[in-house]
Enzyme design. Structure first.
Site, short mmCIF file in Angstrom:
data_model
loop_
_atom_site.label_atom_id
_atom_site.label_comp_id
_atom_site.label_asym_id
_atom_site.label_seq_id
_atom_site.Cartn_x
_atom_site.Cartn_y
_atom_site.Cartn_z
CE LYS A 54 -3.68 -1.87 2.15
NZ LYS A 54 -4.15 -2.95 3.85
CD GLN A 98 -3.94 -4.53 6.70
OE1 GLN A 98 -4.02 -3.54 6.06
NE2 GLN A 98 -4.53 -5.60 6.53
CG ASP A 121 -10.40 -0.20 5.59
OD1 ASP A 121 -10.10 -0.58 4.04
OD2 ASP A 121 -9.38 -0.26 6.37
#
Ligand code: GUN
Length: 297
Positions: A54, A98, A121
């Site tokens: 990422k 995460q 997200d």
């Protein structure tokens, strides 16, 4: 019949290219650089690989990338304090924590501490509610990537029968909402669905997101249907080597489907591309600028 292969790797490269062009324009015309902060708690090897990838791609499209790596034993209060600091940081437009988090941390509490406008997200309850009521929100990256591929392949999805296999908050449920938003008739099936084969056989679009290696055989697929395989499962072969496979049996499904995404090289690369798209969208919204076209739901 042999299915068209939907090349997610090439599509994702195209999306990243579009994001990069938009980022360059934002810099030139507004002096703005979108910023993404990724928070990793602990040392889960798979998560470390994702986070590195990422960071690299964020930088490649010209965005600011910040990584916060915290010890596995980090107290919840410390993690919440970091999120608060990132919420206030004007140079950060997207925050991703995460998952999974170590067991002592309350995942819901942590996710809901993120400013919904920076929740790239799309996991914050506000964004879940906005998506569910058809309002502008941040949309989870994997289902957004699947939607982009489906729109690209079919043009309009209006009136199509879609079956989503899997009911997770990250993929299954938001995928169903997005397909409903594009006027599909949507069924959410899962591992406990009765007569799953018959349910799947009705579908013009099958999205498999159950996390079980090769569980969907070709004889469940209607001739000509489009199959989107979200699964990433590592299986061991008789010779002891391992291989990545999806949730559908690729060979038998590709023999009857009209189009299918491979694993690897299908949905996977689209997830990070959509994370970058979401960060760009968040930056545009935060600054009252027009959103990038074709990169949102
Ligand atoms: N872990 C696995 N997939 C994801 C994702 O899409 N977002 C976050 N935050 N963690 C993940």
């Amino acid at each position: 019949m042999t299915a068209d292969i939907i090349d997610g790797k090439a599509f994702a490269a195209r999306v990243r290219g579009q994001v990069g062009e938009h980022v360059a324009r934002l810099k030139e015309e507004h002096g703005l650089t979108p910023g993404l902060a990724v928070v990793l708690v602990g040392e889960d090897p798979a998560s470390q690989v994702y986070v590195r990838s990422k960071g690299k791609m964020t930088t490649e499209v010209g965005m600011k990338s910040v990584e916060h790596k915290l010890d596995a034993a980090t107290p919840e209060a410390d993690l919440l304090a970091l999120i608060e600091q990132l919420n206030r940081d004007k140079t950060i437009h997207g925050i991703l924590v995460q998952l999974p988090l170590p067991k002592h941390l309350n995942e819901d509490l942590v996710i809901n501490a993120i400013d919904p406008a920076k929740d790239v997200d799309g996991f914050h309850i506000s964004n879940v509610g906005l998506l569910g009521t058809g309002q502008k929100s941040m949309v989870p990256c994997t289902p957004l990537g699947c939607l982009m591929m489906l729109r690209d392949y079919h043009g309009s999805l209006l009136g199509m029968d879609a079956v989503v296999i899997g009911r997770s908050n990250i993929v299954g449920k938001p995928m169903a909402q997005l397909l409903l938003g594009d006027s599909c008739t949507v069924t959410i099936a899962h591992s406990r669905t009765r007569d799953l084969a018959d349910v799947v056989r009705r579908a013009d679009i099958v999205v498999a997101a159950v996390g079980r290696a090769e569980m969907v055989p070709g004889d469940w697929i209607k001739a000509g249907a489009t199959v989107i395989d979200v699964g990433i499962n590592r299986i061991e072969l008789p010779d002891g080597k391992t291989r990545l496979v999806g949730d559908v049996d690729f060979a038998s499904c590709a023999a009857v489907a009209g189009a299918i995404t491979p694993v690897p090289g299908g949905v996977g690369p689209m997830t990070i591309a959509c994370l970058l798209a979401n960060t760009l969208t968040a930056c545009c919204r935060a600054n009252g600028l027009a959103e990038p076209e074709g990169l949102t739901a």
